[in-house]
Design a protein around this motif. Structure first.
Motif, PDB file in Angstrom:
ATOM      1  N   LEU C 185       0.067  75.489  10.437  1.00 58.63           N
ATOM      2  CA  LEU C 185       0.543  75.608  11.599  1.00 58.63           C
ATOM      3  C   LEU C 185       1.489  74.589  12.202  1.00 58.63           C
ATOM      4  O   LEU C 185       2.327  74.520  12.826  1.00 58.63           O
ATOM      5  N   ALA C 186       0.767  73.429  11.936  1.00 62.75           N
ATOM      6  CA  ALA C 186       1.440  72.076  12.539  1.00 62.75           C
ATOM      7  C   ALA C 186       2.704  71.917  11.793  1.00 62.75           C
ATOM      8  O   ALA C 186       3.862  71.778  12.428  1.00 62.75           O
ATOM      9  N   ILE C 187       2.838  71.974  10.480  1.00 66.18           N
ATOM     10  CA  ILE C 187       4.027  71.751   9.704  1.00 66.18           C
ATOM     11  C   ILE C 187       4.939  72.852  10.092  1.00 66.18           C
ATOM     12  O   ILE C 187       6.297  72.318  10.121  1.00 66.18           O
ATOM     13  N   MET C 188       4.413  73.960  10.239  1.00 69.05           N
ATOM     14  CA  MET C 188       5.434  75.277  11.043  1.00 69.05           C
ATOM     15  C   MET C 188       6.156  74.702  12.211  1.00 69.05           C
ATOM     16  O   MET C 188       7.190  74.926  12.130  1.00 69.05           O
ATOM     17  N   VAL C 189       5.242  74.199  12.888  1.00 72.51           N
ATOM     18  CA  VAL C 189       6.012  73.883  14.330  1.00 72.51           C
ATOM     19  C   VAL C 189       6.917  72.849  14.257  1.00 72.51           C
ATOM     20  O   VAL C 189       7.894  72.810  14.866  1.00 72.51           O
ATOM     21  N   ILE C 190       6.365  71.771  13.222  1.00 72.57           N
ATOM     22  CA  ILE C 190       7.314  70.503  13.160  1.00 72.57           C
ATOM     23  C   ILE C 190       8.622  71.045  12.573  1.00 72.57           C
ATOM     24  O   ILE C 190       9.792  70.834  13.057  1.00 72.57           O
ATOM     25  N   LEU C 191       8.553  72.017  11.575  1.00 70.88           N
ATOM     26  CA  LEU C 191       9.811  72.488  10.851  1.00 70.88           C
ATOM     27  C   LEU C 191      10.557  73.260  11.902  1.00 70.88           C
ATOM     28  O   LEU C 191      11.887  73.321  11.671  1.00 70.88           O
ATOM     29  N   LEU C 192       9.884  74.062  12.813  1.00 70.60           N
ATOM     30  CA  LEU C 192      10.705  75.041  13.674  1.00 70.60           C
ATOM     31  C   LEU C 192      11.239  73.814  14.622  1.00 70.60           C
ATOM     32  O   LEU C 192      12.585  74.202  15.064  1.00 70.60           O
ATOM     33  N   VAL C 267      15.445  88.696   2.694  1.00 69.20           N
ATOM     34  CA  VAL C 267      16.783  89.174   3.525  1.00 69.20           C
ATOM     35  C   VAL C 267      16.331  90.396   4.409  1.00 69.20           C
ATOM     36  O   VAL C 267      16.512  90.363   5.359  1.00 69.20           O
ATOM     37  N   PHE C 268      15.236  91.179   3.914  1.00 71.35           N
ATOM     38  CA  PHE C 268      14.703  92.101   4.855  1.00 71.35           C
ATOM     39  C   PHE C 268      14.114  91.786   6.167  1.00 71.35           C
ATOM     40  O   PHE C 268      14.499  92.272   7.070  1.00 71.35           O
ATOM     41  N   MET C 269      13.244  90.722   5.775  1.00 67.81           N
ATOM     42  CA  MET C 269      12.453  90.170   6.934  1.00 67.81           C
ATOM     43  C   MET C 269      13.617  89.856   8.181  1.00 67.81           C
ATOM     44  O   MET C 269      13.445  90.098   9.187  1.00 67.81           O
ATOM     45  N   THR C 270      14.558  89.164   7.643  1.00 68.48           N
ATOM     46  CA  THR C 270      15.611  88.409   8.333  1.00 68.48           C
ATOM     47  C   THR C 270      16.420  89.569   9.217  1.00 68.48           C
ATOM     48  O   THR C 270      16.537  89.526  10.375  1.00 68.48           O
ATOM     49  N   LEU C 271      16.830  90.734   8.275  1.00 70.09           N
ATOM     50  CA  LEU C 271      17.490  91.676   8.825  1.00 70.09           C
ATOM     51  C   LEU C 271      16.927  92.400   9.778  1.00 70.09           C
ATOM     52  O   LEU C 271      17.033  92.914  11.103  1.00 70.09           O
ATOM     53  N   LEU C 272      15.370  92.554   9.653  1.00 67.55           N
ATOM     54  CA  LEU C 272      14.732  93.499  10.349  1.00 67.55           C
ATOM     55  C   LEU C 272      14.375  92.638  11.696  1.00 67.55           C
ATOM     56  O   LEU C 272      14.541  93.408  12.966  1.00 67.55           O
ATOM     57  N   GLY C 273      14.426  91.521  11.850  1.00 71.99           N
ATOM     58  CA  GLY C 273      14.146  90.806  13.015  1.00 71.99           C
ATOM     59  C   GLY C 273      15.533  90.437  13.821  1.00 71.99           C
ATOM     60  O   GLY C 273      15.418  90.458  15.121  1.00 71.99           O
ATOM     61  N   GLY C 274      16.431  90.357  13.005  1.00 76.62           N
ATOM     62  CA  GLY C 274      17.909  90.101  13.678  1.00 76.62           C
ATOM     63  C   GLY C 274      18.361  88.484  13.376  1.00 76.62           C
ATOM     64  O   GLY C 274      17.763  87.695  13.737  1.00 76.62           O
ATOM     65  N   ASN C 276      20.935  87.057  14.139  1.00 77.75           N
ATOM     66  CA  ASN C 276      21.884  86.507  15.082  1.00 77.75           C
ATOM     67  C   ASN C 276      21.117  85.725  16.225  1.00 77.75           C
ATOM     68  O   ASN C 276      21.609  84.977  16.863  1.00 77.75           O
ATOM     69  N   TYR C 277      19.836  85.962  16.012  1.00 81.93           N
ATOM     70  CA  TYR C 277      18.930  85.174  17.043  1.00 81.93           C
ATOM     71  C   TYR C 277      18.017  84.061  16.166  1.00 81.93           C
ATOM     72  O   TYR C 277      17.506  84.353  14.904  1.00 81.93           O
ATOM     73  N   PHE C 278      17.831  82.898  16.963  1.00 84.66           N
ATOM     74  CA  PHE C 278      16.859  81.900  16.224  1.00 84.66           C
ATOM     75  C   PHE C 278      15.636  82.643  15.842  1.00 84.66           C
ATOM     76  O   PHE C 278      15.066  82.163  14.697  1.00 84.66           O
ATOM     77  N   THR C 279      14.945  83.384  16.950  1.00 84.52           N
ATOM     78  CA  THR C 279      13.653  83.807  16.653  1.00 84.52           C
ATOM     79  C   THR C 279      13.692  84.949  15.622  1.00 84.52           C
ATOM     80  O   THR C 279      12.562  85.711  15.499  1.00 84.52           O
ATOM     81  N   PRO C 281      14.640  86.091  12.765  1.00 86.79           N
ATOM     82  CA  PRO C 281      13.706  86.122  11.498  1.00 86.79           C
ATOM     83  C   PRO C 281      12.262  85.838  11.320  1.00 86.79           C
ATOM     84  O   PRO C 281      11.354  86.651  10.490  1.00 86.79           O
ATOM     85  N   ILE C 282      11.905  85.213  12.449  1.00 86.86           N
ATOM     86  CA  ILE C 282      10.232  84.946  12.543  1.00 86.86           C
ATOM     87  C   ILE C 282       9.691  86.298  12.950  1.00 86.86           C
ATOM     88  O   ILE C 282       8.799  86.545  12.434  1.00 86.86           O
ATOM     89  N   ILE C 283      10.597  86.930  13.817  1.00 84.67           N
ATOM     90  CA  ILE C 283       9.706  88.095  14.191  1.00 84.67           C
ATOM     91  C   ILE C 283       9.789  89.221  13.107  1.00 84.67           C
ATOM     92  O   ILE C 283       8.776  89.724  12.975  1.00 84.67           O
ATOM     93  N   GLY C 284      10.825  89.210  12.761  1.00 77.08           N
ATOM     94  CA  GLY C 284      10.981  89.911  11.352  1.00 77.08           C
ATOM     95  C   GLY C 284       9.916  89.745  10.264  1.00 77.08           C
ATOM     96  O   GLY C 284       9.234  90.880   9.869  1.00 77.08           O
ATOM     97  N   ALA C 285       9.663  88.641   9.900  1.00 79.21           N
ATOM     98  CA  ALA C 285       8.600  88.111   8.959  1.00 79.21           C
ATOM     99  C   ALA C 285       7.483  88.546   9.549  1.00 79.21           C
ATOM    100  O   ALA C 285       6.515  89.252   8.719  1.00 79.21           O
ATOM    101  N   PHE C 286       7.077  88.539  10.616  1.00 78.17           N
ATOM    102  CA  PHE C 286       5.768  88.647  11.426  1.00 78.17           C
ATOM    103  C   PHE C 286       5.470  90.259  11.106  1.00 78.17           C
ATOM    104  O   PHE C 286       4.522  91.023  10.812  1.00 78.17           O
ATOM    105  N   VAL C 287       6.468  91.033  11.739  1.00 81.67           N
ATOM    106  CA  VAL C 287       6.322  92.531  11.621  1.00 81.67           C
ATOM    107  C   VAL C 287       6.327  92.942  10.269  1.00 81.67           C
ATOM    108  O   VAL C 287       5.406  93.838   9.754  1.00 81.67           O
ATOM    109  N   TYR C 288       7.095  92.450   9.368  1.00 85.85           N
ATOM    110  CA  TYR C 288       7.180  92.640   8.049  1.00 85.85           C
ATOM    111  C   TYR C 288       5.824  92.524   7.516  1.00 85.85           C
ATOM    112  O   TYR C 288       5.332  93.382   6.585  1.00 85.85           O
TER     113      TYR C 288
END
Lengths: 250, 440, 342
Positions: C185-192, C267-274, C276-279, C281-288
């Motif tokens: 979680l910490a690394i992810m936040v830093i990378l984000l 690719v799927f996760m990214t397209l799923l979430g969209g 064109n937005y910073f968030t 692919p993150i939402i796409g990954a979560f939903v996927y």
């Protein structure tokens, strides 16, 4: 010293001699109009100059350097900028970011990976200055693609001006703009260039009124060759030019 | 004291920018002592839980190995139906939870954890692929979850990485059938001098070829390999390979193809009469025996059936009952994966019952594992068991193909039963050292 | 140089946008307490998701911000994974920080090499070339099995030390969901944060200019190829780190990671979430990841179901889930405004 020099530039598209052995010298403080009928090779010459297309033979010197084989971005670094006939914009960037991209390029700050551009006062100040000069500042948050046609052209020109070039190539900045608006646009460009201290440019233009009132040198092209080159009043007296241009206009 | 030091360390994490982490970290430290459940002396044994017993199955439901995986699953379902009809395990009904193995190791590992942690499965059965097997072996030990593999035990993998298995029960050694095949080649085709091999280009194929040649060379030192072909797994056109085999003119062609591609290979080979010209040893093709039709499989090809042959002259009531049931339900003959699957469930049930008899209450996973070691239970092919080092023990059936008018596919006659001891090296030895001790 | 900390922070957390800020804070609190309130397996799924975040945002720096669709990003995930596994198995390294640094370095080097060759092309040619590189690596992993474990892959049998602390006695699920979880979680936040700053930096603006109109960018003095290469390398580093984090969860690595279907999932996760937005692919990954977990247990045809879902999204909501949400919220605001006016 001359600003730029084209030596025996040739560009053939198959059998079509788009630019056929053109040699020109461009000096500082020259506001050149490049005129001629359709297919005369004006845009091709601009494209060759800016490096958008490669030439077949000849040599281009800019600021004392041979730039014949330099890619466009290197020519730009030397101080050569251009705008396009069909407005070239960044469709999904805002007006503000479009100009900022040019400013960042000009300031050579493109490799700042981690500094917030929003906090960079220098960039933002310059961007605001350019946008206000072009009266685009109140449209700064619009996506470029959503702008009306005239503003797109203006934005394209603004992006070129934001590079503070030594020489700017404007390919029909007033095309697609109504006749009344044309003068406004030209006056805008001239006043901005004065404001920003950009003294030399080449404009491709059709409207003879504009050509004769806003430039101090005119180059006439016909079928890939330079037909005439000189002060506006001299060009007016050139019988051949009158025949070709007016003949076409008729 | 220790707690304080730890907290200070954790503040470094917080210092990295995430202050809130300290909350979680402090609490985490409370978990530090090893999770050993102390066995307390209880005055009265706990009653057997009433809720159904959940058992997880992870196997191939799609992809190339699916026929095999699905056959195993069907056997498991039949076993569950029979067991539940007879009152379950110690009165507990059995419930199967099935997950697909075909999505690769990463997802299979996730499935294993899901079945264990979320679904509360008491044991995980299945697996076909060697990579999943390798991952599950370790996972079972780490998760302290029983894992009874059906197939695909990678030899060196599990031996080297998990020397002392507690919770993982791998299947029989990968290359057992190749060893048995080599022994029978020496017996039936004594004049073979040159061998060509066509095996899948992955660990199982490589293991088989290596083991086959190593045993055959020990028994018949004059044998030389003349051709090695490695089509990649999933290949379905073997015409160029067949031409190459034909050109090499070997005395014997050996292959460890084990699924649909064995059938395809034999079909395409029949076009040039490959196995009429040369002897053949298809050491694992019996896995799809019912698809090996008489039109394209000549007589006299050595075919290995793993642990399971659908009939046997000596007879075995459980087998006959199962074949009948399987034919009734699915209209086809069962294959060896059925036997492996059936056995793992039989063994699990017997181990639970044995442990219960000793303890008087539902045993822990560790206690079940202790009973599984060395167990022997009746399965579909006869008595099978687990060795003391957790490996499966079973006998293999191999034989020469025969055209029997009663069936449209080839049958085996003569049929050999190769005992486990002849195919698998003892636990204290490495395979190659073991083969060296052989004298022809 | 003076750095105004409040200003710097405000570039990441938009305090002015109170709704967005409060969503961020709520999400962060949920992430913090999840291991203690959610069932362990859900936490485990969350952990998997956290590991995928660097992968998808790294990937999206290329797709969403540079306009290059890589179909071979599994290559860098694999580099991250194999690097970690190799260090643990063959060199007895336990410190995860060393693994992460080395994984990032090797990914950067590989990204530089692959990128140098791929950025000459765009669109489908770029996609095909990246795919080809990934498949070459796949064949390498299979063929050199004495080095790579071949199709069986390599497992890890020890646990990493986090910030020099060892947790060998903890039950594996407790280690993963209660300790490693916070580390990731910490690394992810830093990378984000880093990625967000990259996308809003001088570099980020130029990158988007390059994406939107490479010809104009070129004529405006931006070296298009160089920007693409930088983006490729940064993307590779992120993906490599993601792989190194992920392998501690799967604890086993197989060549299939470099197979094109795996890259397709990114690719799927990214397209799923969209994209064109910073968030997005993150939402796409979560939903996927959550959907996959749910549907996979129900049917073996889960790929078909998700495939159809993606198809519908691409046709009807080209902006992905984020794009859909945005236009929906705009619609609601418009409606509300029209009510207020009426």
């Amino acid at each position: 010293m001359s600003l730029a020099e084209l030596q025996n530039v040739k560009k053939y598209f198959g059998d079509v001699h788009a630019v056929d052995d053109v040699s020109l010298k461009i000096n500082e403080n020259e506001q050149i109009s490049l005129i001629g009928p359709n297919g005369a090779g004006k845009t091709t010459l601009i494209n060759i100059f800016a490096g958008t297309i490669k030439l077949n033979s000849g040599k281009i010197i800019f600021m004392g350097k041979d730039i014949t084989h330099l890619p466009p971005y290197k020519r730009c670094e030397l101080g050569l900028a251009r705008s396009f006939q069909l407005p070239a914009i960044y469709p999904n960037l805002t007006v503000y970011d479009s100009v900022r991209a040019s400013i960042i390029s000009k300031l050579k700050k493109g490799k700042r990976f981690y500094s917030s551009v929003d906090l960079d006062d220098e960039v933002n100040k310059m961007t605001k200055e350019v946008l206000e000069l072009f009266e685009l500042y109140n449209k700064r948050d619009m996506l470029a693609i959503k702008l009306p046609h005239g503003d797109k052209k203006l934005l394209d020109v603004a992006c070129a001006f934001a590079l503070w070039p030594k020489l700017i190539l404007l390919d029909e900045p007033t095309s697609g703009v109504s006749t009344i608006e044309k003068r406004k646009v030209m006056e805008k460009i001239l006043s901005v260039s004065k404001e920003m201290g950009i003294k030399s440019f080449i404009i491709v233009e059709h409207d003879m009124d504009i050509v004769f009132s806003y430039s101090n040198r005119i180059i006439v092209m016909y079928e890939g060759k330079v037909l005439a080159d000189g002060k506006p009043e001299k060009i007016k007296e050139n019988a051949e030019v009158v025949r070709i241009l007016l003949g076409k206009v008729k | 004291m220790g707690e304080k030091v730890a907290r200070r360390d954790w503040i470094k994490v917080a210092g990295a920018g995430i202050v809130g982490l300290a909350i979680g970290a402090g609490a985490t430290y409370g978990l530090m002592p090893p999770r050993v459940e102390r066995i307390e002396v209880k005055p009265t044994p706990k009653p057997i839980p009433k809720e159904p017993l959940r058992l997880g199955v992870v196997t191939f439901l799609s992809g190339i190995p699916a026929p095999s995986g699905i056959a195993g699953l069907r056997a498991a379902e039949i076993w569950v139906d029979w067991t539940n009809a007879a009152g379950g395990i110690l009165g507990r009904k059995v419930e199967l939870l099935v997950e697909d193995e075909s999505e690769g190791v990463e997802k299979s590992v996730e499935r294993f954890k899901k079945l264990t942690v979320e679904k509360g499965c008491e044991a995980i059965f299945g697996t076909e692929s060697t990579s999943t097997g390798l991952a599950f072996g370790k996972l079972a030990e780490e998760m302290q979850q029983l894992w009874l593999s059906w197939d695909g035990t990678t030899q060196q993998g599990l031996e080297e990485t998990i020397p002392n298995k507690k919770f993982s029960f791998p299947s029989i050694y990968n290359e057992a059938e190749a060893v048995a095949g080599a022994v029978l080649v020496a017996k039936y085709f004594p004049n073979v001098k040159t061998v060509a091999g066509i095996n899948d280009d992955y660990s199982y194929g490589r293991n088989c070829w290596e083991a086959f040649m190593s045993v055959l060379k020990t028994l018949r030192p004059e044998v030389v390999p003349v051709k090695e072909l490695w089509p990649k797994l999933g290949e379905s056109d073997f015409t160029s390979h067949i031409a190459a085999l034909d050109a090499a003119k070997p005395d014997l062609i050996m292959s460890s193809f084990w699924a649909g591609h064995a059938t395809i290979f034999l079909k395409q080979a029949a076009a040039v009469g490959l196995f009429k010209k040369y002897k053949g040893a298809m050491v694992t093709a019996g896995g799809v025996l019912p698809t090996l039709k008489k039109e394209f499989v000549p007589e006299g090809v050595l075919i290995g059936c793993n642990s399971w042959y659908f009939e046997h002259p000596l007879g075995w009531p459980l087998r006959d009952k199962f074949v009948k049931e399987y034919l009734r339900r699915y209209g086809e003959y069962p294959v060896y994966e059925c036997d492996h699957a059936f056995f793992t469930f039989q063994a699990y049930k017997a181990a639970v019952e044995k442990a219960y008899a000793l303890k008087g209450e539902w045993p822990t996973k560790e206690e079940i594992a202790n009973q599984l070691r060395g167990i022997k239970v009746p399965s579909l092919s006869g008595y099978r068991g687990y060795r003391e080092d957790n490996y499966q023990i079973c006998n293999f059936f191999l034989g020469l193909s025969k055209h029997d008018p009663r069936y449209d596919f080839v049958t085996l006659d003569p049929l050999d039963m190769v005992p486990f001891e002849l195919m698998c090296h003892p636990p204290e030895m490495k395979f190659h050292d073991w083969v060296k001790t052989w004298k022809s | 140089m003076k750095i105004d900390i409040i200003k710097e922070v405000s570039t990441i957390i938009p305090f002015k946008n109170t709704r967005f800020t409060s969503i961020l804070i709520i999400l962060f609190i949920i992430a913090l307490i999840a291991p203690y309130v959610a069932p362990p397996f859900l936490t485990y799924i969350l952990l998997t998701f956290f590991c995928y975040v660097p992968i998808v945002i790294g990937f999206n720096l290329l797709l969403g911000y540079t306009g290059l669709l890589s179909f071979g990003h599994g290559l860098f995930v694999a580099i991250g994974m194999y690097t970690s596994v190799y260090l643990m198995r063959n060199y007895g390294v336990t410190s995860i920080e060393i693994m992460l640094i080395l994984a990032a370095t090797l990914s950067a080097l590989a990204g530089f090499g692959v990128g140098l060759l791929c950025i000459r092309y765009v669109r489908i040619f770029f996609a095909m070339l990246t795919l080809a590189f990934s498949m070459v690596f796949y064949s390498f992993l299979l063929k050199f099995y004495w080095l790579t474990g071949g199709d069986e892959g390599l497992g890890i049998y020890t646990r990493p030390a986090l910030l020099g602390m060892k947790f060998d006695t903890l039950y594996i699920m407790d280690f993963l969901t209660k300790v490693y979880y916070y580390y990731v979680l910490a690394i992810m936040v830093i990378l984000l944060i880093f990625m967000y700053r990259i996308t809003t930096s001088h570099f980020g603006i130029c990158l988007r200019a390059v994406k939107e109109n490479p010809r104009k960018a070129d004529e405006s003095g931006l070296n298009v190829k160089k920007y693409r290469l930088y983006a490729f390398v940064i993307s590779a580093i992120y993906t490599g780190i993601g792989g190194a984090l992920l392998v501690q969860v799967t604890r086993h690595v197989v060549p299939a990671i470099t197979y094109w279907t795996y890259s397709g999932e990114i690719v799927f996760m990214t397209l799923l979430g969209g994209f064109n937005y910073f968030t997005g692919p993150i939402i796409g990954a979560f939903v996927y990841i959550v959907l996959r977990d749910l549907i996979m247990s129900l049917t073996i045809y889960w790929r078909v179901i998700l495939g159809v879902a993606l198809l519908l999204i691409v046709i009807f909501v080209p902006g992905g889930l984020m794009g859909g949400a945005k236009s929906l919220s705009k619609l609601i605001i418009k409606k509300r405004e029209s009510y207020e006016f009426s």
